[in-house]
Design an enzyme around this catalytic site. Structure first.
Site, short mmCIF file in Angstrom:
data_model
loop_
_atom_site.label_atom_id
_atom_site.label_comp_id
_atom_site.label_asym_id
_atom_site.label_seq_id
_atom_site.Cartn_x
_atom_site.Cartn_y
_atom_site.Cartn_z
N SER A 1 27.29 27.35 -35.30
CA SER A 1 28.10 26.30 -34.67
C SER A 1 29.50 26.27 -35.28
O SER A 1 29.67 26.30 -36.50
CB SER A 1 27.43 24.94 -34.87
OG SER A 1 26.21 24.88 -34.18
N ASP B 1 33.02 17.26 -29.25
CA ASP B 1 32.39 17.99 -30.34
C ASP B 1 33.35 19.02 -30.95
O ASP B 1 32.99 20.17 -31.19
CB ASP B 1 31.10 18.67 -29.86
CG ASP B 1 30.24 19.16 -31.03
OD1 ASP B 1 30.42 18.64 -32.15
OD2 ASP B 1 29.41 20.06 -30.83
N HIS C 1 30.19 18.17 -35.04
CA HIS C 1 28.88 17.89 -35.65
C HIS C 1 28.66 18.70 -36.94
O HIS C 1 27.73 18.42 -37.68
CB HIS C 1 27.76 18.15 -34.65
CG HIS C 1 27.47 19.59 -34.36
ND1 HIS C 1 27.94 20.24 -33.25
CD2 HIS C 1 26.77 20.53 -35.06
CE1 HIS C 1 27.52 21.50 -33.26
NE2 HIS C 1 26.82 21.70 -34.34
#
Length: 437
Positions: A284, A207, A173
């Site tokens: 992230s 992901d 993402h």
């Protein structure tokens, strides 16, 4: 005082013979004076006697006090001589605290450095791991900033180098925010140098993604094992929250196998690592590191302060093996991956515990089911349709939404998705046209 008889001869003598007056008068007065001295001397004798008695009593009292003082002093001296050893020891003991304070002040300054070297284990981990962590920034070439004339930044995050030839592991993402657009991946290394990266492979369901830059002889992050981690184990999260590169946070492992279904991610079958180390937007894709300086997870998402999740490194190792096979055999490229429809949101299923919490507020007291929109990716179909973070999707295409799996099933079907949402207590209707990826 003279009597009245003594006065008569004095008068008669004056008349009879003047020549003898003075002698007799002298005698008379001498007798009177003698009598007076006799009376006064008697009183004086009495007073002297009383004073003498007082002096005797006073001398006796002084003598008694003197003897008492001498006896007491002699007894004290004898007691002190008899117990001299005990008294000396007590005096020595009274001086001990002063000596201890002097010794404490005179400690060598090198001891503080020893404590830093002994207990700063987090700094030791960072020293080993931080050089392999990178900052990733995604720019959309089709969207130009009106003021600067440069491509707009659509996403940013972190990653870490897993191969010295320039291969970087990160979250999908972070680099796949808006598919089918021309994006530029900028990678900034630990030393501040910047390179353009290429998205080499990705797995949207897990992901995970890999990015490669044209640079060799890079510092590499050691990959550990997530199979043997324990709850309570110290961990360090390294990343770039809010584009602040090389930010360090630390905490412990709260849970070693938090199933994705508990988080409302029913399309994934991953047991996440839960930690209380601070992870926010920009973290992230960065590594979750153990005290050996080994990556045991990939920081993925934050639910609330103190509750964040990382993808286990063992799951990432499987992805890397498959990506390496595809790269070597060139059997599967990014274009050969089956296309799926994309909305551009991160969802969380409303569990009974979450429902009970939000029903405390008046605007959500009638909510019984749905999914919470946790994040809307800028430039995505959901963003263009007007969906916002905090919205609760209760219906999709006229059907009740009980969990996020209902949304994924609808995404498998063609056409526009009609969503019924609850926003701050008001019901709204939004149409989203997903993109194919």
């Amino acid at each position: 005082m003279a009597s009245s008889l003594s006065r008569v001869p004095c008068i008669s003598l004056v008349r009879a013979n003047k020549s003898k007056i003075s002698r007799f008068t002298t005698l008379a007065f001498t007798e009177r004076h003698a009598g007076t001295r006799t009376i006064h001397s008697y009183h004086q004798q009495q007073q002297q006697k009383q004073q003498h008695e007082r002096r005797v009593e006073s001398n006796r009292a002084r003598t008694f006090l003197t003897y008492t003082t001498l006896v007491s002093g002699a007894a004290s001296i004898c007691y002190a001589l008899y117990n001299w050893r005990d008294i000396r020891q007590k005096i020595i003991n009274l001086t001990v605290p002063c000596c201890l304070v002097v010794h404490a002040i005179s400690l060598p300054p090198s001891d503080s450095n020893k404590n830093r070297e002994k207990y700063n284990f987090i700094a030791d981990v960072v020293e080993i791991s931080a050089p392999a962590v990178v900052y990733i920034e995604i720019k959309d070439s089709n969207s130009i900033d009106y003021f600067t004339g440069k491509p707009i930044t659509t996403s940013n995050g972190s990653g870490f180098i897993i191969n010295e030839d320039g291969l970087i592991l990160t979250n999908a993402h972070v680099v796949i925010n808006k598919p089918n657009t021309m994006v530029k991946v900028n990678v900034r290394l630990y030393d501040g140098s910047t390179y353009t990266g290429i998205i080499e492979d990705y797995d949207l369901q897990g992901d995970l993604a890999t990015v490669r830059i044209n640079k060799t002889n890079l510092p590499v992050m050691k990959l550990g094992s997530s199979a043997n981690i324990r709850p309570g184990e110290f961990v360090v999260a390294i990343g770039s929250p809010l584009a602040l590169s090389n930010t360090i946070t630390s905490g412990v492992v709260s849970s070693v196998n938090r199933q994705s279904q508990e988080l409302g991610l029913n399309n994934r079958h991953i047991g996440y690592i839960q930690t209380d180390a601070a992870i926010t937007f920009g973290n992230s894709g960065g590594p979750l590191v153990n005290l050996n300086g080994e990556a045991i997870g990939i920081n993925s998402m934050k639910v609330t302060p103190g509750i964040s999740f990382a993808i286990p490194i063992d799951y990432a190792k499987e992805f890397l093996k498959k990506a390496e096979i595809r790269r070597k055999n060139k059997g599967v490229s990014l274009r050969d991956i089956p296309r799926r429809r994309y909305m551009g949101i991160t969802m969380q299923t409303l569990t009974p515990e979450t429902l009970n919490e939000i029903q405390q507020y008046n605007e959500y007291m009638n909510v019984r089911h749905g999914v919470l929109v946790w994040r809307v990716i800028p430039g995505s179909p959901a963003y263009s349709a007007g969906l916002q973070s905090g919205d609760i999707v209760t219906h999709a295409n006229g059907e009740q939404v009980l969990d996020s799996n209902n949304i994924y099933k609808i995404l498998e079907q063609p056409g526009t998705i009609k969503l019924q949402i609850l926003r701050r207590g008001r019901v709204s209707y939004i149409q989203v046209d997903p993109e194919e990826i």
